[in-house]
Design a protein around this motif. Sequence first.
Motif, PDB file in Angstrom:
ATOM      1  N   SER A  21       0.842  -1.198   0.000  1.00 15.47           N
ATOM      2  CA  SER A  21       0.000   0.000   0.000  1.00 15.47           C
ATOM      3  C   SER A  21       0.873   1.242   0.000  1.00 15.47           C
ATOM      4  O   SER A  21       1.969   1.273   0.560  1.00 15.47           O
ATOM      5  CB  SER A  21      -0.939  -0.009   1.212  1.00 15.47           C
ATOM      6  N   SER A  22       0.404   2.292  -0.644  1.00 14.76           N
ATOM      7  CA  SER A  22       1.217   3.476  -0.926  1.00 14.76           C
ATOM      8  C   SER A  22       1.721   4.180   0.325  1.00 14.76           C
ATOM      9  O   SER A  22       2.735   4.882   0.279  1.00 14.76           O
ATOM     10  CB  SER A  22       0.410   4.466  -1.773  1.00 14.76           C
ATOM     11  N   ASP A  23       1.063   3.977   1.464  1.00 17.11           N
ATOM     12  CA  ASP A  23       1.508   4.651   2.683  1.00 17.11           C
ATOM     13  C   ASP A  23       2.622   3.892   3.389  1.00 17.11           C
ATOM     14  O   ASP A  23       3.067   4.296   4.461  1.00 17.11           O
ATOM     15  CB  ASP A  23       0.337   4.865   3.649  1.00 17.11           C
ATOM     16  N   GLY A  24       3.078   2.775   2.790  1.00 11.03           N
ATOM     17  CA  GLY A  24       4.107   2.008   3.470  1.00 11.03           C
ATOM     18  C   GLY A  24       5.338   1.738   2.630  1.00 11.03           C
ATOM     19  O   GLY A  24       6.350   1.278   3.158  1.00 11.03           O
ATOM     20  N   GLY A  25       5.296   1.979   1.332  1.00  9.46           N
ATOM     21  CA  GLY A  25       6.422   1.608   0.483  1.00  9.46           C
ATOM     22  C   GLY A  25       6.928   2.753  -0.350  1.00  9.46           C
ATOM     23  O   GLY A  25       7.071   2.637  -1.556  1.00  9.46           O
ATOM     24  N   SER A  26       7.180   3.906   0.259  1.00  8.38           N
ATOM     25  CA  SER A  26       7.555   5.097  -0.501  1.00  8.38           C
ATOM     26  C   SER A  26       9.059   5.258  -0.651  1.00  8.38           C
ATOM     27  O   SER A  26       9.514   6.140  -1.362  1.00  8.38           O
ATOM     28  CB  SER A  26       6.967   6.348   0.181  1.00  8.38           C
ATOM     29  N   GLU A  27       9.864   4.427   0.036  1.00  5.77           N
ATOM     30  CA  GLU A  27      11.307   4.564  -0.026  1.00  5.77           C
ATOM     31  C   GLU A  27      11.960   3.245  -0.404  1.00  5.77           C
ATOM     32  O   GLU A  27      11.432   2.173  -0.131  1.00  5.77           O
ATOM     33  CB  GLU A  27      11.857   5.042   1.326  1.00  5.77           C
ATOM     34  N   GLN A  28      13.136   3.346  -1.031  1.00  5.49           N
ATOM     35  CA  GLN A  28      13.880   2.143  -1.360  1.00  5.49           C
ATOM     36  C   GLN A  28      14.440   1.523  -0.082  1.00  5.49           C
ATOM     37  O   GLN A  28      14.865   2.221   0.838  1.00  5.49           O
ATOM     38  CB  GLN A  28      15.027   2.479  -2.316  1.00  5.49           C
ATOM     39  N   VAL A  29      14.405   0.198  -0.039  1.00  8.69           N
ATOM     40  CA  VAL A  29      14.931  -0.542   1.104  1.00  8.69           C
ATOM     41  C   VAL A  29      15.926  -1.568   0.589  1.00  8.69           C
ATOM     42  O   VAL A  29      15.632  -2.331  -0.330  1.00  8.69           O
ATOM     43  CB  VAL A  29      13.802  -1.247   1.884  1.00  8.69           C
ATOM     44  N   SER A  30      17.113  -1.583   1.169  1.00 10.01           N
ATOM     45  CA  SER A  30      18.121  -2.577   0.811  1.00 10.01           C
ATOM     46  C   SER A  30      18.563  -3.301   2.073  1.00 10.01           C
ATOM     47  O   SER A  30      18.822  -2.668   3.101  1.00 10.01           O
ATOM     48  CB  SER A  30      19.337  -1.913   0.151  1.00 10.01           C
ATOM     49  N   LEU A  31      18.631  -4.615   1.981  1.00 11.46           N
ATOM     50  CA  LEU A  31      19.066  -5.435   3.107  1.00 11.46           C
ATOM     51  C   LEU A  31      20.200  -6.344   2.660  1.00 11.46           C
ATOM     52  O   LEU A  31      20.044  -7.100   1.703  1.00 11.46           O
ATOM     53  CB  LEU A  31      17.914  -6.296   3.635  1.00 11.46           C
ATOM     54  N   PRO A  32      21.332  -6.294   3.329  1.00 13.26           N
ATOM     55  CA  PRO A  32      22.410  -7.233   2.985  1.00 13.26           C
ATOM     56  C   PRO A  32      22.032  -8.636   3.420  1.00 13.26           C
ATOM     57  O   PRO A  32      21.213  -8.819   4.327  1.00 13.26           O
ATOM     58  CB  PRO A  32      23.589  -6.696   3.796  1.00 13.26           C
ATOM     59  N   LEU A  33      22.607  -9.633   2.762  1.00 14.60           N
ATOM     60  CA  LEU A  33      22.421 -11.007   3.187  1.00 14.60           C
ATOM     61  C   LEU A  33      23.426 -11.325   4.283  1.00 14.60           C
ATOM     62  O   LEU A  33      24.612 -11.017   4.142  1.00 14.60           O
ATOM     63  CB  LEU A  33      22.612 -11.989   2.030  1.00 14.60           C
ATOM     64  N   PRO A  96      25.423 -10.095  -2.866  1.00 12.71           N
ATOM     65  CA  PRO A  96      23.979 -10.035  -3.110  1.00 12.71           C
ATOM     66  C   PRO A  96      23.279  -9.246  -2.005  1.00 12.71           C
ATOM     67  O   PRO A  96      23.804  -9.088  -0.900  1.00 12.71           O
ATOM     68  CB  PRO A  96      23.563 -11.507  -3.093  1.00 12.71           C
ATOM     69  N   GLU A  97      22.101  -8.756  -2.309  1.00  7.46           N
ATOM     70  CA  GLU A  97      21.285  -8.073  -1.318  1.00  7.46           C
ATOM     71  C   GLU A  97      19.819  -8.198  -1.702  1.00  7.46           C
ATOM     72  O   GLU A  97      19.484  -8.531  -2.843  1.00  7.46           O
ATOM     73  CB  GLU A  97      21.654  -6.592  -1.205  1.00  7.46           C
ATOM     74  N   PHE A  98      18.937  -7.946  -0.751  1.00 14.40           N
ATOM     75  CA  PHE A  98      17.515  -7.838  -1.040  1.00 14.40           C
ATOM     76  C   PHE A  98      17.208  -6.361  -1.218  1.00 14.40           C
ATOM     77  O   PHE A  98      17.630  -5.536  -0.408  1.00 14.40           O
ATOM     78  CB  PHE A  98      16.668  -8.430   0.098  1.00 14.40           C
ATOM     79  N   ARG A  99      16.474  -6.047  -2.287  1.00 16.14           N
ATOM     80  CA  ARG A  99      16.212  -4.642  -2.583  1.00 16.14           C
ATOM     81  C   ARG A  99      14.747  -4.455  -2.957  1.00 16.14           C
ATOM     82  O   ARG A  99      14.221  -5.140  -3.836  1.00 16.14           O
ATOM     83  CB  ARG A  99      17.112  -4.170  -3.717  1.00 16.14           C
ATOM     84  N   TYR A 100      14.116  -3.519  -2.263  1.00 21.35           N
ATOM     85  CA  TYR A 100      12.762  -3.096  -2.631  1.00 21.35           C
ATOM     86  C   TYR A 100      12.835  -1.675  -3.154  1.00 21.35           C
ATOM     87  O   TYR A 100      13.416  -0.788  -2.514  1.00 21.35           O
ATOM     88  CB  TYR A 100      11.819  -3.148  -1.431  1.00 21.35           C
ATOM     89  N   ILE A 101      12.267  -1.467  -4.340  1.00 18.02           N
ATOM     90  CA  ILE A 101      12.167  -0.146  -4.944  1.00 18.02           C
ATOM     91  C   ILE A 101      10.697   0.177  -5.112  1.00 18.02           C
ATOM     92  O   ILE A 101       9.923  -0.689  -5.549  1.00 18.02           O
ATOM     93  CB  ILE A 101      12.875  -0.108  -6.312  1.00 18.02           C
ATOM     94  N   PRO A 102      10.249   1.382  -4.736  1.00 15.28           N
ATOM     95  CA  PRO A 102       8.833   1.719  -4.918  1.00 15.28           C
ATOM     96  C   PRO A 102       8.363   1.379  -6.329  1.00 15.28           C
ATOM     97  O   PRO A 102       9.015   1.730  -7.317  1.00 15.28           O
ATOM     98  CB  PRO A 102       8.804   3.229  -4.661  1.00 15.28           C
ATOM     99  N   GLY A 103       7.275   0.650  -6.406  1.00 18.81           N
ATOM    100  CA  GLY A 103       6.777   0.141  -7.685  1.00 18.81           C
ATOM    101  C   GLY A 103       6.945  -1.366  -7.787  1.00 18.81           C
ATOM    102  O   GLY A 103       6.280  -2.012  -8.604  1.00 18.81           O
ATOM    103  N   ASP A 104       7.859  -1.936  -6.987  1.00 16.85           N
ATOM    104  CA  ASP A 104       7.981  -3.392  -6.946  1.00 16.85           C
ATOM    105  C   ASP A 104       6.692  -4.007  -6.415  1.00 16.85           C
ATOM    106  O   ASP A 104       5.962  -3.378  -5.628  1.00 16.85           O
ATOM    107  CB  ASP A 104       9.154  -3.809  -6.062  1.00 16.85           C
ATOM    108  N   SER A 105       6.443  -5.256  -6.801  1.00 16.54           N
ATOM    109  CA  SER A 105       5.173  -5.877  -6.438  1.00 16.54           C
ATOM    110  C   SER A 105       5.300  -7.393  -6.454  1.00 16.54           C
ATOM    111  O   SER A 105       6.309  -7.950  -6.887  1.00 16.54           O
ATOM    112  CB  SER A 105       4.073  -5.428  -7.410  1.00 16.54           C
ATOM    113  N   VAL A 106       4.254  -8.041  -5.983  1.00 18.85           N
ATOM    114  CA  VAL A 106       4.190  -9.505  -5.906  1.00 18.85           C
ATOM    115  C   VAL A 106       3.278 -10.039  -7.005  1.00 18.85           C
ATOM    116  O   VAL A 106       2.194  -9.485  -7.250  1.00 18.85           O
ATOM    117  CB  VAL A 106       3.665  -9.949  -4.525  1.00 18.85           C
TER     118      VAL A 106
END
Length: 463
Positions: A21-33, A96-106
């Motif tokens: 939902s738009s109120d929760g995913g407005s920024e890029q998130v990167s997580l190292p493994l 490698p890393e996990f990366r979420y960019i606004p606009g990503d989806s399932v």
Amino acid sequence: MASTEPPKAVTIHERCRIAPSSDGGSEQVSLPLVFFDMVWLHFHPIQRLIFYNFPCANEHFMETLVPNIKKSLSQTLKHFLPLAGNLIYPLESGNPEFRYIPGDSVSVAIAESNEASDFHYLTGDEPRDADRFYALVPALPRPEIDFESGFKRIPVFAVQVTLFRDTGICLGLTNHHAVGDGSSIVGFIKAWSAVSMLEAASELSAANFPFPFYDRSVVKDPSGLGNAFWSQMNVSRIESLPLNFPTNKVRATYTLPKNDIQKLRNLVQAKKPGLVHLSSFTITTAYVWTCLVKSAAGAGEEVDDNEPEYFVFAVDARRRLDPPVPAAYFGNCVAFGMVESTHGQLKVENGFSVAVELIGEVICKRVNNKDEILRDAESWVSKFSGLVRKRAMGVAGSPRFDLYDTEFGWGKPKKYEVVSIDGSESMSLCKSRELEGGLQIGLSLPEKKMRAFAAIFSAGLKI
């Protein structure tokens, strides 16, 4: 001729993408493994099915339930952004890393079974054709290679919801194991269930569900296991083999009630009164392992008595590390236990007691010892890849996991299946749906071996 494509037994009504939902995913998130994640980089996807006995017409499903499913999923994903993102896998250099960019989806598929009567067949306990489950399993979207940036983008999560008209619903979930262990994914499923049951599918709050915890710094790695594992995985390119169809396997469910677990515990105590670790996990897994070993003869397998037999299990390390990791930590945080015996030791009458002693000893001395749990961890990758094509039994799940309380407005589940055990000789394990203190075991075996196992399993409980 074998095929990597599963049989088709559903009609896909819609394929769509659901974003947080738009109120929760407005920024890029990167997580190292962290090193716990690295172990699973090339492991096969984990595939789960949850069946609900919910008579429903196509119109009500498409017009009412599907919109609610999409909305609640979107609301839940804003707290679980890594599932909507991708595993970013470098083609040459880098980690490698996990990366979420606004606009990503399932990826979400909305489907309908072509045979509503299949619901009763698939939710039974008796041996069923393993191939028939795959029409309900969502496939992860294909990885994409970005040559300009030099990485492969690998989706980590997919969903399929299948209607069995006027009979029931099946929720199918597939995840890349590197994104999260069983505790993390079960936590997501329970969160999604909680959101769907809230009025108007609103949102989670700390008052009704613990938020996932993402700070990777809580996983200490003073010996550099992460870099060591990445070097091993990146150099050797250890890959899980694709599953071919037909699998020539049947899937069956067995239940050990609390009183049967206690009977088996009493049996061991009478033969080996000095044993101290006799948990339900130890008793159940030792019993299934030895029944499986003993079934080899009935299945026509010729196994030398000196042939090694291995039992491998993962254990949640969150509270066992020093310092401990928060229970809500999202990712992988599992250590491994491995037990080795021989075919001859386990196939005899007291083989069960031998297995209980071996498993219990590893849990006591290694798993429950903060000073020992990560000892020899640098050899995890090579050790477990070395078990390929050997006689090894694994476990998918835990007695702690209870997905039979995950409601989406369709009542409690009728059946839970871990389909991905088809890819290896593993048992699935979870709490029983109806028997307090009991455990549900799932197996996928060639039909002849399943018949031999069932006879031995049943006979061993008549004590």
